[in-house]
Design a protein around this motif. Structure first.
Motif, PDB file in Angstrom:
ATOM      1  N   ASP A  24      24.210 -43.950-104.227  1.00 34.97           N
ATOM      2  CA  ASP A  24      24.332 -42.637-105.033  1.00 34.97           C
ATOM      3  C   ASP A  24      24.768 -42.225-106.376  1.00 34.97           C
ATOM      4  OD1 ASP A  24      22.528 -42.147-102.529  1.00 34.97           O
ATOM      5  OD2 ASP A  24      23.626 -40.760-101.594  1.00 34.97           O
ATOM      6  N   GLN A  25      25.849 -42.791-106.539  1.00 33.53           N
ATOM      7  CA  GLN A  25      26.547 -42.649-107.669  1.00 33.53           C
ATOM      8  C   GLN A  25      26.163 -43.645-108.901  1.00 33.53           C
ATOM      9  OE1 GLN A  25      30.621 -43.875-105.736  1.00 33.53           O
ATOM     10  NE2 GLN A  25      30.329 -41.613-104.561  1.00 33.53           N
ATOM     11  N   GLY A  26      24.930 -44.809-108.171  1.00 35.75           N
ATOM     12  CA  GLY A  26      24.572 -45.510-109.172  1.00 35.75           C
ATOM     13  C   GLY A  26      25.373 -46.438-109.669  1.00 35.75           C
ATOM     14  N   ARG A  27      25.988 -47.102-108.588  1.00 36.03           N
ATOM     15  CA  ARG A  27      26.992 -48.748-109.080  1.00 36.03           C
ATOM     16  C   ARG A  27      25.989 -49.559-108.263  1.00 36.03           C
ATOM     17  NH1 ARG A  27      32.775 -47.878-105.988  1.00 36.03           N
ATOM     18  NH2 ARG A  27      31.190 -46.492-105.029  1.00 36.03           N
ATOM     19  N   ILE A  28      24.948 -49.450-107.791  1.00 38.65           N
ATOM     20  CA  ILE A  28      24.152 -50.920-107.322  1.00 38.65           C
ATOM     21  C   ILE A  28      22.613 -51.003-108.731  1.00 38.65           C
ATOM     22  CG2 ILE A  28      22.985 -51.799-105.200  1.00 38.65           C
ATOM     23  CD1 ILE A  28      26.114 -51.285-104.836  1.00 38.65           C
ATOM     24  N   THR A  29      23.403 -52.054-108.854  1.00 36.02           N
ATOM     25  CA  THR A  29      21.722 -51.896-109.677  1.00 36.02           C
ATOM     26  C   THR A  29      20.989 -53.864-108.708  1.00 36.02           C
ATOM     27  OG1 THR A  29      22.442 -53.859-110.501  1.00 36.02           O
ATOM     28  CG2 THR A  29      22.230 -51.401-112.295  1.00 36.02           C
ATOM     29  N   VAL A  30      19.345 -53.940-108.770  1.00 31.38           N
ATOM     30  CA  VAL A  30      18.620 -54.863-108.488  1.00 31.38           C
ATOM     31  C   VAL A  30      18.039 -55.347-109.450  1.00 31.38           C
ATOM     32  CG1 VAL A  30      17.247 -55.499-106.605  1.00 31.38           C
ATOM     33  CG2 VAL A  30      18.602 -54.003-106.146  1.00 31.38           C
ATOM     34  N   ILE A  49      27.174 -55.180-107.952  1.00 26.35           N
ATOM     35  CA  ILE A  49      27.605 -54.141-107.360  1.00 26.35           C
ATOM     36  C   ILE A  49      29.037 -53.508-107.702  1.00 26.35           C
ATOM     37  CG2 ILE A  49      29.108 -53.775-105.717  1.00 26.35           C
ATOM     38  CD1 ILE A  49      27.482 -55.598-104.041  1.00 26.35           C
ATOM     39  N   LYS A  50      28.813 -53.105-109.342  1.00 31.56           N
ATOM     40  CA  LYS A  50      29.886 -52.255-109.704  1.00 31.56           C
ATOM     41  C   LYS A  50      31.775 -51.616-108.447  1.00 31.56           C
ATOM     42  CE  LYS A  50      27.701 -51.896-113.757  1.00 31.56           C
ATOM     43  NZ  LYS A  50      25.785 -51.768-113.673  1.00 31.56           N
ATOM     44  N   MET A  51      32.802 -52.416-108.306  1.00 31.34           N
ATOM     45  CA  MET A  51      33.453 -51.786-107.517  1.00 31.34           C
ATOM     46  C   MET A  51      34.287 -51.413-108.403  1.00 31.34           C
ATOM     47  SD  MET A  51      32.167 -51.046-104.533  1.00 31.34           S
ATOM     48  CE  MET A  51      31.726 -51.005-103.015  1.00 31.34           C
ATOM     49  N   GLY A  52      35.207 -50.046-109.229  1.00 29.82           N
ATOM     50  CA  GLY A  52      36.098 -50.282-110.163  1.00 29.82           C
ATOM     51  C   GLY A  52      35.873 -51.151-111.456  1.00 29.82           C
ATOM     52  N   GLU A  53      36.478 -51.983-111.724  1.00 26.70           N
ATOM     53  CA  GLU A  53      36.635 -53.475-112.315  1.00 26.70           C
ATOM     54  C   GLU A  53      36.041 -54.133-112.204  1.00 26.70           C
ATOM     55  OE1 GLU A  53      38.450 -52.727-115.428  1.00 26.70           O
ATOM     56  OE2 GLU A  53      38.800 -50.794-114.853  1.00 26.70           O
ATOM     57  N   ARG A  54      35.913 -54.109-110.584  1.00 22.06           N
ATOM     58  CA  ARG A  54      34.873 -55.629-110.749  1.00 22.06           C
ATOM     59  C   ARG A  54      33.592 -55.709-110.238  1.00 22.06           C
ATOM     60  NH1 ARG A  54      36.977 -57.551-104.904  1.00 22.06           N
ATOM     61  NH2 ARG A  54      34.761 -57.229-104.050  1.00 22.06           N
ATOM     62  N   ILE A  55      32.943 -56.626-110.858  1.00 25.37           N
ATOM     63  CA  ILE A  55      31.513 -56.228-110.618  1.00 25.37           C
ATOM     64  C   ILE A  55      31.331 -57.957-109.496  1.00 25.37           C
ATOM     65  CG2 ILE A  55      29.309 -56.857-111.823  1.00 25.37           C
ATOM     66  CD1 ILE A  55      30.800 -55.472-114.014  1.00 25.37           C
TER      67      ILE A  55
END
Length: 80
Positions: A24-30, A49-55
């Motif tokens: 929902d927050q747009g942090r997952i891309t395929v 997957i974008k989790m804070g500073e980590r990808i």
């Protein structure tokens, strides 16, 4: 399989509700596109997957409804 469930089954994200929020927050891309939680995952998709500073970037190798904890990492291949 929906992407929110796939992320939970593979243990890339611990809870399905957290995976749903990330979508929902747009942090997952395929394959370079932002997706909703209802996106249908296919083999060879590239998930980012974008989790804070980590990808975290992985390639989907297989899809399974249920897997044991030790076998979860066999469903994807880390790319970064």
């Amino acid at each position: 399989m929906r992407i929110d469930k796939y992320l939970k089954v593979t243990r890339l994200i611990k809870r399905r509700s957290v995976a749903n929020e990330a979508c929902d927050q747009g942090r997952i891309t395929v394959n370079g596109r932002v997706v909703k939680a209802s996106y249908d995952v296919k083999e060879n998709d590239i998930i980012e997957i974008k989790m804070g500073e980590r990808i975290i970037k992985v390639q989907v190798m297989a899809i399974a409804e249920h897997v044991l904890k030790n076998d979860a990492s066999s469903l994807y291949k880390p790319l970064s």
